[in-house]
Write a protein that holds these residues in place. Structure first.
Motif, PDB file in Angstrom:
ATOM      1  N   HIS A 122       0.822  -1.198   0.000  1.00 54.78           N
ATOM      2  CA  HIS A 122       0.000   0.000   0.000  1.00 54.78           C
ATOM      3  C   HIS A 122       0.866   1.262   0.000  1.00 54.78           C
ATOM      4  N   PHE A 123       0.403   2.247  -0.771  1.00 57.31           N
ATOM      5  CA  PHE A 123       1.004   3.579  -0.766  1.00 57.31           C
ATOM      6  C   PHE A 123      -0.049   4.552  -0.226  1.00 57.31           C
ATOM      7  N   ASN A 124       0.119   5.031   0.990  1.00 51.62           N
ATOM      8  CA  ASN A 124      -0.856   5.940   1.583  1.00 51.62           C
ATOM      9  C   ASN A 124      -0.483   7.409   1.425  1.00 51.62           C
ATOM     10  N   ASP A 125       0.739   7.695   1.020  1.00 54.65           N
ATOM     11  CA  ASP A 125       1.156   9.073   0.764  1.00 54.65           C
ATOM     12  C   ASP A 125       1.048   9.365  -0.726  1.00 54.65           C
ATOM     13  N   PRO A 126       0.555  10.540  -1.099  1.00 55.22           N
ATOM     14  CA  PRO A 126       0.394  10.864  -2.523  1.00 55.22           C
ATOM     15  C   PRO A 126       1.726  10.843  -3.277  1.00 55.22           C
ATOM     16  N   PHE A 127       1.646  10.420  -4.527  1.00 57.11           N
ATOM     17  CA  PHE A 127       2.789  10.487  -5.439  1.00 57.11           C
ATOM     18  C   PHE A 127       2.244  10.442  -6.865  1.00 57.11           C
ATOM     19  N   SER A 128       2.994  11.032  -7.791  1.00 60.24           N
ATOM     20  CA  SER A 128       2.589  11.054  -9.199  1.00 60.24           C
ATOM     21  C   SER A 128       1.145  11.534  -9.306  1.00 60.24           C
ATOM     22  N   ILE A 129       0.260  10.750  -9.930  1.00 58.73           N
ATOM     23  CA  ILE A 129      -1.156  11.127 -10.089  1.00 58.73           C
ATOM     24  C   ILE A 129      -2.019  10.556  -8.979  1.00 58.73           C
ATOM     25  N   PHE A 130      -1.416   9.803  -8.053  1.00 59.31           N
ATOM     26  CA  PHE A 130      -2.187   9.049  -7.068  1.00 59.31           C
ATOM     27  C   PHE A 130      -2.217   9.740  -5.714  1.00 59.31           C
ATOM     28  N   ARG A 131      -3.366   9.671  -5.087  1.00 62.69           N
ATOM     29  CA  ARG A 131      -3.516  10.075  -3.686  1.00 62.69           C
ATOM     30  C   ARG A 131      -3.246   8.873  -2.783  1.00 62.69           C
ATOM     31  N   ARG A 132      -3.770   7.707  -3.185  1.00 62.74           N
ATOM     32  CA  ARG A 132      -3.512   6.430  -2.505  1.00 62.74           C
ATOM     33  C   ARG A 132      -3.492   5.339  -3.569  1.00 62.74           C
ATOM     34  N   LEU A 133      -2.743   4.296  -3.305  1.00 60.14           N
ATOM     35  CA  LEU A 133      -2.658   3.184  -4.250  1.00 60.14           C
ATOM     36  C   LEU A 133      -2.356   1.916  -3.474  1.00 60.14           C
ATOM     37  N   SER A 134      -3.052   0.838  -3.811  1.00 59.22           N
ATOM     38  CA  SER A 134      -2.790  -0.434  -3.129  1.00 59.22           C
ATOM     39  C   SER A 134      -2.887  -1.590  -4.120  1.00 59.22           C
ATOM     40  N   PHE A 135      -2.046  -2.601  -3.874  1.00 57.93           N
ATOM     41  CA  PHE A 135      -2.074  -3.855  -4.623  1.00 57.93           C
ATOM     42  C   PHE A 135      -2.254  -4.983  -3.616  1.00 57.93           C
ATOM     43  N   ASN A 136      -3.111  -5.937  -3.954  1.00 55.98           N
ATOM     44  CA  ASN A 136      -3.418  -7.024  -3.031  1.00 55.98           C
ATOM     45  C   ASN A 136      -3.459  -8.349  -3.770  1.00 55.98           C
ATOM     46  N   GLY A 137      -3.054  -9.390  -3.063  1.00 54.20           N
ATOM     47  CA  GLY A 137      -3.191 -10.744  -3.569  1.00 54.20           C
ATOM     48  C   GLY A 137      -3.803 -11.630  -2.500  1.00 54.20           C
ATOM     49  N   ASN A 138      -4.688 -12.535  -2.905  1.00 50.77           N
ATOM     50  CA  ASN A 138      -5.362 -13.441  -1.967  1.00 50.77           C
ATOM     51  C   ASN A 138      -5.284 -14.872  -2.488  1.00 50.77           C
ATOM     52  N   GLN A 139      -5.284 -15.788  -1.546  1.00 48.40           N
ATOM     53  CA  GLN A 139      -5.245 -17.213  -1.889  1.00 48.40           C
ATOM     54  C   GLN A 139      -6.103 -17.978  -0.890  1.00 48.40           C
ATOM     55  N   TRP A 140      -6.892 -18.922  -1.378  1.00 50.90           N
ATOM     56  CA  TRP A 140      -7.737 -19.749  -0.521  1.00 50.90           C
ATOM     57  C   TRP A 140      -7.564 -21.222  -0.912  1.00 50.90           C
ATOM     58  N   THR A 141      -7.572 -22.109   0.078  1.00 49.82           N
ATOM     59  CA  THR A 141      -7.614 -23.558  -0.137  1.00 49.82           C
ATOM     60  C   THR A 141      -8.608 -24.150   0.840  1.00 49.82           C
ATOM     61  N   ASN A 142      -9.487 -25.016   0.343  1.00 49.27           N
ATOM     62  CA  ASN A 142     -10.529 -25.604   1.179  1.00 49.27           C
ATOM     63  C   ASN A 142     -10.473 -27.133   1.121  1.00 49.27           C
ATOM     64  N   PHE A 143     -10.687 -27.763   2.276  1.00 50.61           N
ATOM     65  CA  PHE A 143     -10.761 -29.213   2.398  1.00 50.61           C
ATOM     66  C   PHE A 143     -12.030 -29.565   3.169  1.00 50.61           C
ATOM     67  N   ASP A 144     -12.511 -30.798   3.003  1.00 49.60           N
ATOM     68  CA  ASP A 144     -13.531 -31.298   3.915  1.00 49.60           C
ATOM     69  C   ASP A 144     -12.860 -32.215   4.930  1.00 49.60           C
ATOM     70  N   PHE A 145     -13.623 -32.688   5.918  1.00 50.25           N
ATOM     71  CA  PHE A 145     -13.027 -33.497   6.975  1.00 50.25           C
ATOM     72  C   PHE A 145     -12.733 -34.921   6.518  1.00 50.25           C
ATOM     73  N   GLY A 146     -13.094 -35.244   5.286  1.00 50.33           N
ATOM     74  CA  GLY A 146     -12.690 -36.517   4.706  1.00 50.33           C
ATOM     75  C   GLY A 146     -11.339 -36.441   4.028  1.00 50.33           C
ATOM     76  N   GLY A 147     -10.739 -35.237   4.015  1.00 52.30           N
ATOM     77  CA  GLY A 147      -9.418 -35.066   3.425  1.00 52.30           C
ATOM     78  C   GLY A 147      -9.428 -34.644   1.981  1.00 52.30           C
ATOM     79  N   SER A 148     -10.593 -34.420   1.376  1.00 49.55           N
ATOM     80  CA  SER A 148     -10.658 -34.025  -0.032  1.00 49.55           C
ATOM     81  C   SER A 148     -10.372 -32.537  -0.176  1.00 49.55           C
ATOM     82  N   ASN A 149      -9.495 -32.200  -1.102  1.00 45.18           N
ATOM     83  CA  ASN A 149      -9.229 -30.800  -1.446  1.00 45.18           C
ATOM     84  C   ASN A 149     -10.366 -30.327  -2.352  1.00 45.18           C
TER      85      ASN A 149
END
Length: 882
Positions: A573-600
């Motif tokens: 995240h960039f919370n201080d202004p720069f160039s044309i931006f007042r604020r700028l953020s980049f995010n990445g997310n990852q999820w993995t799910n299993f059941d209690f039988g062990g199946s992905n």
């Protein structure tokens, strides 16, 4: 039992170790107040009484945003006085361009135009605070702050007064906050945490008295300090808010139904109250509470196997709700599992579970909701940092009156029910470490055999721990929960076969369906590790689980059990202004799910970016990819099934919200592999402010779904189950219209309207043959039209699988068309602090049929040709402080 004791011992040992880690003390700014010995100031916005000269101005504000620690464009100063009744605050908002100041009216808690705000940590616990905002127009806003600034509750509505005045040097404000609205200790000399903020609307600039960066990992913990409070003892706190309500309802008569005569009248009386039990604890109670809402729940057609979540709108449950918030698995990544909560207040006073079975020529008068006889909350926080919340509510047995040729009779549709919620949370290390526990209980007195599918007892509870270190930049958080429900065999059977777990799945060898069970128990929890801020890079990673037997839906909210979730979020995240931006953020997310039988069961990956430009325009874009996944619920109790992956997108752009006209436009959707599924939605927001007192908002949206495999029904052929799906084309159009006219800060007229149209048309019916086949088209068989399947003029389907010219089973018409319009016109007048008068006109129109054709013009015309249900309501409430 030994494992549980060992886990508890380890948990408490970890807590003691973490509690011993020191917390750095940052430099604090200090404001000094003094007690008023003379007459208190008149609250008129003009700081001209001599009593204000007894203390010095506090100033030296620094920018909070957009440029941290820079000189603000305009200076701000404030003073604070107190007496045994109230805290008094004076603001001087200097402005070298007074003609450029923005004075906009709005309803309470909308924070329009230029404003000043004081935030008070009167407990000095460095985690919670009370925020009071005064706009230049005189509009007031207030919020309860918790979790060190992570949670702001705008539904907290204390009783206080404020006035403003304009002069050639800018503007001034005076605020009076009754001490009864704050919570503090009874020590002879006290120190409170305070923060003062100013918004300079035309620059979209925030400046604060105590410098705090947007990158700092806390808020309340970084407040400055208020010194000079001496000899201040908590006042006797008794507040009463009785109300009276009259309503008249008109709708279309339905002869010969004796309960639908076309007109109903009703009146109601009730009382809300607060009693200060000690200086730390407050008892809130309600007798025959008014749980009317100005705004209806949003319309929707739910075709999933899961219950819809609706937000709470009822005042008694909203106020102070933060202490009862116990998420099983909170996560920055989001996801369906993050909505699960140990307490869901909409369960109390809900629509009755039962509906009487009627025969020909019988009619029933059903209650809309379970009557809440009474409810009470004991809440507060001790000087030792222990937060306490205890809630008890009792709802009446509800009986439907049934009228027919045999006369009248009554049948129970909801049992007498008692609900209990208890919450404790202890602060350590100035709030940097918290440890808590929560318990919920539901007890029903079930006398009607037809309601034995409900639990007679249900319990849920858990422990939670959060620890922050390195100046609160890093944190670890954990929860551990249990549940147990009991009742008749039918009640526990329903639990086992519900969409939350589907024990009947033929391939679920790790659970077993037991029709003789009378109880069900389970466990759940989560753990998270993260870095909040102080640098550009931030992250959170963690895991959560819910065992197959976990069940909290009697007093909580849970979509599904039998899950293990792993998740990670990374942000830059960039919370201080720069160039044309007042604020700028980049995010990445990852999820993995299993059941209690062990199946992905699934894996997902997301990238997104949000930006605000120096022009105050903003934009967002995100992509999510889910490879082929396994669903344990799509066949509604059948075996698990394999589904093609999906690519999802979302983007929007918004103009500068400070302008007289501002707008936003966005789109989102999904595209499934093998072209099996697509969903596309476009939406827009248009806000128009023709004057400083009028605001008009229009928010239309349009959605189209093309689903090759939409679940329809379960059938049986030669003793085998048939899972029937079909191609569905669904179109939905909706629009929300809001008009606000503020005659004064305390007198407003508001209109809310929402037309909603949704249709679904089905074709190409299929049955699932091999739900986990490698090739998508091998997973189902499409019925041959005219050979294996025929459709009647009424839309029903007849299936002849073995093609012997005899119908093997029939399917009802799945096509639908649902149209609804809800609107409210509300005049609200706060004729004195805390006392309010309402005049309300509510109109609702609703119709549905089995015609799946979509025509925006025709469907809209049909909707407004429906006979409306009109409700005219008058309500007055009067606040007393004793």
């Amino acid at each position: 039992m030994k494992r549980s004791q060992a886990a508890l011992h380890l948990f408490l040992t970890l807590l003691m170790i973490l509690a011993a880690v020191p917390l750095r003390a940052d430099e604090k700014r200090v404001c000094t107040t003094r007690r008023i010995d003379a007459e208190s100031p008149v609250i008129d916005g003009r700081i001209d009484e001599p009593v204000w000269d007894t203390v010095e101005w506090s100033g030296g504000f620094r920018q909070h945003s957009p440029y941290f620690d820079k000189d603000p464009h305009q200076e701000t100063e404030f003073k604070i006085l107190y007496d045994d009744e109230a805290l008094y605050v004076a603001f001087r908002a200097w402005d070298t361009e007074p003609d450029e100041m923005t004075c906009r009216l709005a309803r309470r808690d909308w924070f329009p135009g230029d404003w000043v705000e004081i935030e008070i940590d009167s407990r000095h616990d460095r985690r919670t605070g009370f925020s009071f905002t005064t706009s230049l127009s005189g509009t007031r806003g207030d919020e309860f702050i918790s979790k060190d600034g992570s949670d702001w509750d705008a539904d907290w509505n204390p009783v206080w007064t404020a006035r403003t005045a304009v002069d050639e040097q800018g503007w001034t404000a005076e605020v009076k906050i009754p001490l009864s609205q704050l919570r503090y200790s009874n020590e002879e000399e006290q120190v409170w945490g305070i923060q003062v903020m100013r918004r300079l609307f035309r620059k979209e600039e925030r400046s604060t008295w105590q410098p705090v960066s947007q990158d700092d990992p806390g808020w309340v913990s970084l407040f400055g300090e208020l010194h000079g409070i001496k000899g201040l003892h908590p006042p006797r706190r008794i507040e009463l808010l009785p109300y009276a309500m009259l309503n008249h309802e008109r709708y279309e008569e339905e002869a010969p139904n004796p309960y639908a005569t076309g007109s109903d009248e009703d009146y109601d009386l009730g009382l809300d109250g607060k009693i200060g039990v000690t200086n730390d604890l407050t008892f809130d109670f309600t007798i025959n509470p008014d749980f009317g809402q100005v705004e209806a729940d949003p319309s929707e057609v739910n075709l999933t196997e899961f219950e819809t979540y609706f937000s709470e709108k009822r005042p008694f449950f909203i106020e102070g709700s933060n202490i009862y918030n116990f998420q099983i698995a909170p996560a920055i990544t989001g996801g369906s599992f993050t909505s699960d909560n140990l307490f869901y207040s909409r369960r109390i006073g809900r629509q009755p579970h039962g509906r009487p079975a009627l025969i020909d020529n019988e009619y029933a008068d059903l209650p809309d909701n379970a009557t809440i006889w009474g409810a009470g909350k004991l809440s507060g926080k001790t000087t030792g940092g222990l937060s306490i919340g205890i809630m008890e509510a009792v709802t009446a047995e509800e009986r439907a009156e049934i009228s027919g040729v045999g006369g009248k009779r009554k049948e129970s549709v909801e049992p007498l029910t008692n609900y209990f919620v208890g919450r404790l949370e202890q602060d350590l290390r100035e709030g940097a470490t918290t440890f808590g526990a929560m318990l919920t209980a539901t007890h029903r007195d079930i006398s009607n055999h037809e309601l034995f599918y409900l639990h007679d007892a249900a319990y849920g509870g858990g422990l939670d721990l959060t620890h922050k270190w390195n100046d609160r930049s890093y944190y670890i958080s954990a929860t551990a929960l249990f549940s147990r429900v009991s009742g008749d065999e039918s009640a526990v059977y329903y639990d086992q076969v519900s969409s939350a777990r589907y024990y009947q799945r033929p391939d679920a060898d790790y659970v077993s369906l037991d029709t003789t069970r009378t109880s069900l128990a389970g466990h759940a929890g989560s753990i998270r590790l993260g870095k909040r801020s102080q640098e550009h890079f931030r992250f959170e990673t963690g895991a959560a689980w819910r065992s197959p037997g976990f069940e909290i839906n009697d007093l909580g909210y849970m979509r599904s059990a039998d899950e293990f979730n792993q998740f990670t979020w990374i942000g830059y995240h960039f919370n201080d202004p720069f160039s044309i931006f007042r604020r700028l953020s980049f995010n990445g997310n990852q999820w993995t799910n299993f059941d209690f039988g062990g199946s992905n069961t699934s894996n997902s990956f997301n990238v997104n970016s949000s930006m605000t430009f120096k022009s105050n325009w903003s934009a967002y874009a995100g992509l999510t990819w889910t490879p082929d996944y396994i669903s344990n619920t799509a066949l509604r109790g059948g075996p698990s099934s394999k589904w093609p992956g999906e690519l999802s997108y979302s983007f929007n752009v918004s103009s500068d919200s400070r302008r007289r006209i501002d707008s936003a436009l966005g789109a989102n959707g999904d595209r499934g592999g093998d072209d099996y599924y697509s969903r596309h939605q476009v939406w827009a927001d248009l806000n128009i402010r023709p004057t400083d007192a009028v605001s008009i908002g229009i928010s239309p949206s349009m959605t189209k779904i093309d689903n090759e495999l939409q679940y329809i029904d379960l059938a049986s052929f030669n003793g085998d189950s048939r899972y029937i799906f079909g191609k569905m084309i669904r179109k939905t159009a909706a629009m929300t219209l809001r008009i606000d006219y503020c005659l004064t800060p305390s007198l407003t007229i508001q209109f809310y309207g929402q037309p909603f149209i949704s249709t679904g048309e089905f074709s190409d019916l299929k049955r699932i043959t091999d739900p986990r086949a490698d090739k998508y088209t091998d997973r189902y068989h499409t019925f041959i039209d005219g050979v294996e399947i025929t459709r009647s003029n009424g839309g029903n389907f007849s299936v002849d699988e073995d093609q012997d010219s005899r119908t093997d089973y029939t399917l009802g018409n799945p096509d639908f068309s649902f149209k609804e319009f809800n609107s409210n016109l509300v005049l609200r007048w706060e004729f004195r602090p805390g006392s309010t008068l309402y005049l309300v006109w509510n109109q609702g129109r609703s119709t549905s049929d089995s015609n799946g054709d979509f025509s925006l013009g025709g469907d809209t015309k049909d909707l407004f040709n429906v006979h409306p249900r009109n409700i005219f309501l008058f309500k007055i409430s009067r606040w007393f402080s004793l």
